[in-house]
Design a protein around this motif. Structure first.
Motif, short mmCIF file in Angstrom:
data_model
loop_
_atom_site.label_atom_id
_atom_site.label_comp_id
_atom_site.label_asym_id
_atom_site.label_seq_id
_atom_site.Cartn_x
_atom_site.Cartn_y
_atom_site.Cartn_z
N ILE A 82 44.32 -31.38 44.44
CA ILE A 82 43.00 -30.77 44.23
C ILE A 82 41.95 -31.87 44.03
O ILE A 82 40.87 -31.83 44.62
CB ILE A 82 43.03 -29.79 43.04
N GLU A 83 42.29 -32.85 43.21
CA GLU A 83 41.36 -33.96 42.98
C GLU A 83 41.18 -34.82 44.23
O GLU A 83 40.07 -35.28 44.51
CB GLU A 83 41.81 -34.77 41.78
N GLU A 84 42.23 -35.02 45.01
CA GLU A 84 42.12 -35.78 46.26
C GLU A 84 41.19 -35.07 47.26
O GLU A 84 40.57 -35.72 48.08
CB GLU A 84 43.50 -35.98 46.88
N TRP A 85 41.10 -33.75 47.17
CA TRP A 85 40.21 -32.99 48.05
C TRP A 85 38.77 -33.01 47.53
O TRP A 85 37.91 -32.34 48.07
CB TRP A 85 40.72 -31.56 48.19
N GLY A 86 38.52 -33.79 46.47
CA GLY A 86 37.16 -34.00 46.00
C GLY A 86 36.72 -33.14 44.82
O GLY A 86 35.56 -33.18 44.43
N TRP A 87 37.63 -32.39 44.22
CA TRP A 87 37.30 -31.54 43.08
C TRP A 87 37.51 -32.31 41.79
O TRP A 87 38.48 -33.05 41.64
CB TRP A 87 38.17 -30.28 43.09
N THR A 88 36.60 -32.13 40.84
CA THR A 88 36.69 -32.78 39.53
C THR A 88 37.02 -31.70 38.50
O THR A 88 36.32 -30.69 38.40
CB THR A 88 35.34 -33.44 39.16
N GLU A 89 38.09 -31.95 37.74
CA GLU A 89 38.46 -30.96 36.73
C GLU A 89 37.47 -31.01 35.57
O GLU A 89 37.11 -32.08 35.09
CB GLU A 89 39.88 -31.18 36.19
N LEU A 90 37.05 -29.85 35.14
CA LEU A 90 36.19 -29.72 33.96
C LEU A 90 37.13 -29.52 32.76
O LEU A 90 37.37 -28.41 32.31
CB LEU A 90 35.23 -28.53 34.13
N VAL A 91 37.68 -30.62 32.28
CA VAL A 91 38.72 -30.60 31.26
C VAL A 91 38.26 -29.86 30.01
O VAL A 91 39.03 -29.10 29.41
CB VAL A 91 39.17 -32.04 30.92
#
Length: 128
Positions: free
Chosen positions: A82-91
């Motif tokens: 998911i992060e490799e696809w450009g999404w940033t987790e809103l931890v």
């Protein structure tokens, strides 16, 4: 003899069909039906999604063996993808097994449970 051969053929097909819907990072990922930039495992199959609410503009529900453990923890490889696809987790917005991701102003929610997961496109930012 023909009956035995037919029984073996049917059993083999059932085993192949049953094994094809198990999470495997080697199978790769495809675009979610509700957002073409958000990855879902290729061999997950879509089922009837949850109803949308004021906070959710689009919803998709998938079944896939092994996608989450009994506590709802997803495979690390899926989270990295998911992060490799450009999404940033809103931890800071995470709620147990519910993860929130942001990309280009879009907020996506990923809710993992044992053998099933939901992907939601949010209408606005989540409230912490």
């Amino acid at each position: 003899m023909k009956q035995l051969l037919a029984l073996l053929s049917v059993t083999s097909l059932l085993l192949l069909a049953g094994c094809s819907n198990v999470y495997s990072q080697e199978d790769g990922y495809r675009m979610a039906v509700i957002n073409q930039g958000f990855p879902v495992p290729k061999n997950a199959y879509e089922v009837k999604p949850e109803e949308c609410t004021d906070e959710i503009s689009k919803a998709a529900k998938y079944k896939l063996q092994g996608i989450g453990d009994e506590d709802g923890n997803p495979p690390d490889h899926y989270l990295r993808t998911i992060e490799e696809w450009g999404w940033t987790e809103l931890v800071e917005d995470r709620r147990g097994a519910i993860h929130f991701y942001e990309k280009n102003g879009k907020i996506m929610s990923l809710n993992i449970r044992e053998n099933v997961f939901d992907v939601f496109e949010m209408t606005s930012e989540t409230a912490s």
